[in-house]
Write a protein that holds these residues in place. Structure first.
Motif, PDB file in Angstrom:
ATOM      1  N   GLU A  36       0.843  -1.194   0.000  1.00 20.40           N
ATOM      2  CA  GLU A  36       0.000   0.000   0.000  1.00 20.40           C
ATOM      3  C   GLU A  36       0.879   1.245   0.000  1.00 20.40           C
ATOM      4  OE1 GLU A  36      -2.812   2.030   3.317  1.00 20.40           O
ATOM      5  OE2 GLU A  36      -3.375  -0.021   2.771  1.00 20.40           O
ATOM      6  N   ASP A  37       0.725   2.101  -1.036  1.00 21.48           N
ATOM      7  CA  ASP A  37       1.466   3.364  -1.122  1.00 21.48           C
ATOM      8  C   ASP A  37       2.964   3.176  -0.920  1.00 21.48           C
ATOM      9  OD1 ASP A  37      -0.948   4.696  -1.482  1.00 21.48           O
ATOM     10  OD2 ASP A  37      -1.221   5.028   0.660  1.00 21.48           O
ATOM     11  N   ASN A  38       3.553   2.278  -1.690  1.00 20.70           N
ATOM     12  CA  ASN A  38       4.983   2.015  -1.639  1.00 20.70           C
ATOM     13  C   ASN A  38       5.444   1.470  -0.283  1.00 20.70           C
ATOM     14  OD1 ASN A  38       7.521   1.940  -2.973  1.00 20.70           O
ATOM     15  ND2 ASN A  38       8.164   3.783  -1.883  1.00 20.70           N
ATOM     16  N   HIS A  39       4.523   0.915   0.480  1.00 21.89           N
ATOM     17  CA  HIS A  39       4.857   0.298   1.754  1.00 21.89           C
ATOM     18  C   HIS A  39       4.441  -1.177   1.728  1.00 21.89           C
ATOM     19  CE1 HIS A  39       5.024   4.512   2.957  1.00 21.89           C
ATOM     20  NE2 HIS A  39       5.649   4.151   4.053  1.00 21.89           N
ATOM     21  N   SER A  40       5.127  -1.959   2.536  1.00 23.87           N
ATOM     22  CA  SER A  40       4.735  -3.358   2.738  1.00 23.87           C
ATOM     23  C   SER A  40       4.174  -3.468   4.153  1.00 23.87           C
ATOM     24  CB  SER A  40       5.938  -4.293   2.585  1.00 23.87           C
ATOM     25  OG  SER A  40       6.512  -4.145   1.303  1.00 23.87           O
ATOM     26  N   ILE A  41       2.956  -3.948   4.252  1.00 24.70           N
ATOM     27  CA  ILE A  41       2.288  -4.012   5.548  1.00 24.70           C
ATOM     28  C   ILE A  41       2.006  -5.470   5.912  1.00 24.70           C
ATOM     29  CG2 ILE A  41       0.263  -3.292   6.886  1.00 24.70           C
ATOM     30  CD1 ILE A  41       0.040  -0.893   4.967  1.00 24.70           C
ATOM     31  N   VAL A  42       2.363  -5.819   7.135  1.00 21.58           N
ATOM     32  CA  VAL A  42       2.133  -7.172   7.636  1.00 21.58           C
ATOM     33  C   VAL A  42       1.378  -7.064   8.955  1.00 21.58           C
ATOM     34  CG1 VAL A  42       3.158  -9.333   8.429  1.00 21.58           C
ATOM     35  CG2 VAL A  42       4.237  -8.057   6.565  1.00 21.58           C
ATOM     36  N   GLN A  43       0.336  -7.846   9.098  1.00 21.94           N
ATOM     37  CA  GLN A  43      -0.407  -7.899  10.348  1.00 21.94           C
ATOM     38  C   GLN A  43      -0.329  -9.300  10.947  1.00 21.94           C
ATOM     39  OE1 GLN A  43      -4.441  -6.546   9.566  1.00 21.94           O
ATOM     40  NE2 GLN A  43      -3.963  -4.501  10.353  1.00 21.94           N
ATOM     41  N   ILE A  44      -0.136  -9.357  12.265  1.00 12.24           N
ATOM     42  CA  ILE A  44      -0.206 -10.617  12.994  1.00 12.24           C
ATOM     43  C   ILE A  44      -1.420 -10.496  13.907  1.00 12.24           C
ATOM     44  CG2 ILE A  44       0.899 -12.189  14.629  1.00 12.24           C
ATOM     45  CD1 ILE A  44       3.013  -9.810  12.577  1.00 12.24           C
ATOM     46  N   ILE A  45      -2.441 -11.300  13.650  1.00 12.35           N
ATOM     47  CA  ILE A  45      -3.720 -11.179  14.348  1.00 12.35           C
ATOM     48  C   ILE A  45      -3.990 -12.455  15.128  1.00 12.35           C
ATOM     49  CG2 ILE A  45      -6.199 -10.751  14.063  1.00 12.35           C
ATOM     50  CD1 ILE A  45      -5.463  -9.615  11.242  1.00 12.35           C
ATOM     51  N   ASP A  46      -4.290 -12.319  16.413  1.00 17.10           N
ATOM     52  CA  ASP A  46      -4.649 -13.500  17.210  1.00 17.10           C
ATOM     53  C   ASP A  46      -5.895 -13.206  18.026  1.00 17.10           C
ATOM     54  OD1 ASP A  46      -4.085 -12.737  20.110  1.00 17.10           O
ATOM     55  OD2 ASP A  46      -2.119 -12.308  19.263  1.00 17.10           O
ATOM     56  N   ASP A  47      -6.537 -14.265  18.513  1.00 20.86           N
ATOM     57  CA  ASP A  47      -7.702 -14.106  19.381  1.00 20.86           C
ATOM     58  C   ASP A  47      -7.389 -14.658  20.775  1.00 20.86           C
ATOM     59  OD1 ASP A  47      -7.641 -16.789  18.748  1.00 20.86           O
ATOM     60  OD2 ASP A  47      -9.612 -16.833  17.786  1.00 20.86           O
ATOM     61  N   GLY A  48      -6.176 -14.326  21.233  1.00 18.56           N
ATOM     62  CA  GLY A  48      -5.702 -14.792  22.536  1.00 18.56           C
ATOM     63  C   GLY A  48      -6.163 -13.932  23.691  1.00 18.56           C
ATOM     64  N   ILE A  49      -5.337 -13.868  24.739  1.00 18.76           N
ATOM     65  CA  ILE A  49      -5.745 -13.212  25.982  1.00 18.76           C
ATOM     66  C   ILE A  49      -5.736 -11.694  25.897  1.00 18.76           C
ATOM     67  CG2 ILE A  49      -4.939 -15.154  27.362  1.00 18.76           C
ATOM     68  CD1 ILE A  49      -2.526 -13.428  28.176  1.00 18.76           C
ATOM     69  N   GLY A  50      -5.053 -11.132  24.887  1.00 18.49           N
ATOM     70  CA  GLY A  50      -5.023  -9.683  24.745  1.00 18.49           C
ATOM     71  C   GLY A  50      -4.031  -9.021  25.692  1.00 18.49           C
ATOM     72  N   ILE A  51      -3.887  -7.698  25.537  1.00 21.13           N
ATOM     73  CA  ILE A  51      -2.923  -6.931  26.318  1.00 21.13           C
ATOM     74  C   ILE A  51      -3.636  -5.748  26.960  1.00 21.13           C
ATOM     75  CG2 ILE A  51      -0.721  -5.687  26.280  1.00 21.13           C
ATOM     76  CD1 ILE A  51      -0.171  -7.058  23.572  1.00 21.13           C
ATOM     77  N   ASN A  52      -3.395  -5.557  28.229  1.00 17.94           N
ATOM     78  CA  ASN A  52      -3.931  -4.394  28.927  1.00 17.94           C
ATOM     79  C   ASN A  52      -3.348  -3.112  28.324  1.00 17.94           C
ATOM     80  OD1 ASN A  52      -3.937  -2.233  31.103  1.00 17.94           O
ATOM     81  ND2 ASN A  52      -5.173  -3.814  32.076  1.00 17.94           N
ATOM     82  N   GLU A  53      -4.154  -2.072  28.256  1.00 20.32           N
ATOM     83  CA  GLU A  53      -3.723  -0.807  27.639  1.00 20.32           C
ATOM     84  C   GLU A  53      -2.451  -0.262  28.273  1.00 20.32           C
ATOM     85  OE1 GLU A  53      -5.519   3.675  26.735  1.00 20.32           O
ATOM     86  OE2 GLU A  53      -6.817   2.110  27.555  1.00 20.32           O
ATOM     87  N   LYS A  54      -2.299  -0.442  29.579  1.00 16.80           N
ATOM     88  CA  LYS A  54      -1.117   0.073  30.274  1.00 16.80           C
ATOM     89  C   LYS A  54       0.134  -0.728  29.928  1.00 16.80           C
ATOM     90  CE  LYS A  54      -3.735   1.766  34.261  1.00 16.80           C
ATOM     91  NZ  LYS A  54      -3.940   1.633  35.740  1.00 16.80           N
ATOM     92  N   GLU A  55      -0.032  -1.936  29.421  1.00 15.64           N
ATOM     93  CA  GLU A  55       1.113  -2.807  29.142  1.00 15.64           C
ATOM     94  C   GLU A  55       1.622  -2.705  27.707  1.00 15.64           C
ATOM     95  OE1 GLU A  55      -0.693  -6.570  30.225  1.00 15.64           O
ATOM     96  OE2 GLU A  55       0.536  -6.645  32.034  1.00 15.64           O
ATOM     97  N   VAL A  56       0.864  -2.037  26.848  1.00 18.64           N
ATOM     98  CA  VAL A  56       1.181  -2.035  25.416  1.00 18.64           C
ATOM     99  C   VAL A  56       2.598  -1.536  25.146  1.00 18.64           C
ATOM    100  CG1 VAL A  56       0.625  -0.956  23.208  1.00 18.64           C
ATOM    101  CG2 VAL A  56      -1.198  -1.903  24.616  1.00 18.64           C
ATOM    102  N   GLU A  57       3.014  -0.436  25.776  1.00 18.98           N
ATOM    103  CA  GLU A  57       4.359   0.084  25.539  1.00 18.98           C
ATOM    104  C   GLU A  57       5.421  -0.776  26.213  1.00 18.98           C
ATOM    105  OE1 GLU A  57       5.288   2.489  23.509  1.00 18.98           O
ATOM    106  OE2 GLU A  57       3.200   2.670  22.898  1.00 18.98           O
ATOM    107  N   ALA A  58       5.078  -1.356  27.355  1.00 20.02           N
ATOM    108  CA  ALA A  58       6.066  -2.108  28.137  1.00 20.02           C
ATOM    109  C   ALA A  58       6.477  -3.425  27.487  1.00 20.02           C
ATOM    110  CB  ALA A  58       5.523  -2.371  29.535  1.00 20.02           C
ATOM    111  N   ILE A  59       5.651  -3.967  26.604  1.00 18.02           N
ATOM    112  CA  ILE A  59       5.954  -5.293  26.038  1.00 18.02           C
ATOM    113  C   ILE A  59       7.219  -5.290  25.191  1.00 18.02           C
ATOM    114  CG2 ILE A  59       3.549  -6.036  26.040  1.00 18.02           C
ATOM    115  CD1 ILE A  59       3.470  -5.469  23.038  1.00 18.02           C
ATOM    116  N   TRP A  60       7.686  -4.106  24.778  1.00 18.29           N
ATOM    117  CA  TRP A  60       8.888  -4.037  23.939  1.00 18.29           C
ATOM    118  C   TRP A  60      10.164  -3.994  24.766  1.00 18.29           C
ATOM    119  CZ3 TRP A  60       6.995  -5.357  19.556  1.00 18.29           C
ATOM    120  CH2 TRP A  60       5.739  -4.900  19.158  1.00 18.29           C
ATOM    121  N   GLU A  61      10.029  -4.000  26.100  1.00 17.33           N
ATOM    122  CA  GLU A  61      11.205  -3.969  26.954  1.00 17.33           C
ATOM    123  C   GLU A  61      11.768  -5.372  27.122  1.00 17.33           C
ATOM    124  OE1 GLU A  61      10.029  -2.244  30.627  1.00 17.33           O
ATOM    125  OE2 GLU A  61       9.355  -0.358  29.712  1.00 17.33           O
ATOM    126  N   ARG A  62      13.082  -5.426  27.309  1.00 22.22           N
ATOM    127  CA  ARG A  62      13.732  -6.720  27.516  1.00 22.22           C
ATOM    128  C   ARG A  62      13.231  -7.381  28.792  1.00 22.22           C
ATOM    129  NH1 ARG A  62      20.191  -6.948  26.731  1.00 22.22           N
ATOM    130  NH2 ARG A  62      20.022  -4.977  27.778  1.00 22.22           N
TER     131      ARG A  62
END
Length: 249
Positions: free
Chosen positions: A166-192
């Motif tokens: 799309e518009d000279n970009h390559s887009i990939v989505q990974i979609i699951d119907d698992g337990i989900g992530i709390n809104e407060k945890e969304v940024e923290a998941i990228w930490e080691r």
């Protein structure tokens, strides 16, 4: 005024030094915590084998467990080395145009057994002419880590990898119907070593690692972006956007 500025600058420096020291201590604690479990398991099994405390019928299974824990330790060390190289820009990306459709199918084939073991259906969906401009090996590494993460937090569900241009970009989505992530945890998941279970209790979702931290760093190296949409109890959608060749050169 100059003296006050100097004092303020020194205070900020001391605060940054203290912050870095706290991060270093936390990292050492996290690494020690992650390594202690497999080492304890291996030590117990080896002592049992040496002192003939494990029945003959369980010896093969014990050796299998020791092998698995050894591989886990090796993986942990390699991931940390890999992360440090990526974070400090010590890796060289060999970018090229390639078939995204084939790459997504390769990831599905590679992780299919892992998904089946959790009772999950894993599949990909994209047009045959879907293309990506990226470092192929690192692209696969990103998708493998993201898909493993989706599989880890999904039981008897569905995981879909979608791709399109799309518009000279390559887009990939990974979609699951698992337990989900709390809104407060969304940024923290990228930490080691971030744990979804912050209390560190031994739950079935208590696994941790640096797979997502590596993904985050590799996406930055590709000048790409990650968007996260999640709802607790319903699942998560990660959207990865890779810019085309013209936008990265």
């Amino acid at each position: 005024m100059d003296f006050n500025k100097m004092a303020e600058s020194l205070q900020k420096s001391e605060q940054e030094i203290e912050r870095q020291e706290n991060l270093r201590r936390q990292l050492m604690m996290d690494v020690a915590h992650e390594m202690r479990t497999p080492l304890t398991t291996m030590n117990g099994l080896l002592e049992g084998l040496i002192h003939h405390m494990i029945p003959e019928s369980r010896r093969e299974r014990s050796l299998e467990l020791i092998t698995n824990e050894t591989q886990r330790l090796i993986r942990l060390v390699n991931e940390n080395l890999d992360y440090e190289k990526i974070r400090s820009d010590q890796i060289v990306l060999v970018k090229q145009n390639f078939s995204g459709a084939n790459a997504l199918q390769n990831v599905v084939d590679q992780l299919q057994e892992l998904a089946v073991n959790k009772g999950n259906e894993l599949r990909c969906e994209c047009p045959e002419d879907f293309t990506v401009y990226a470092d192929y090996d690192r692209f696969i590494q990103i998708l493998v880590n993201m898909t493993k993460n989706a599989n880890q937090f999904t039981d008897n569900g569905h995981i879909l990898i979608k791709g399109w241009n799309e518009d000279n970009h390559s887009i990939v989505q990974i979609i699951d119907d698992g337990i989900g992530i709390n809104e407060k945890e969304v940024e923290a998941i990228w930490e080691r070593f971030y744990k979804a279970d912050v209390s560190r209790k031994n739950t079935k979702y208590g696994e941790s690692g640096i797979g997502l931290a590596i993904v985050h760093s590799l996406m930055k190296s590709h000048h790409g972006t990650i968007q996260t949409e999640s709802e607790v109890g319903k699942g998560t959608t990660f959207t990865l956007t890779f810019p085309g060749k013209e936008e990265t050169e």
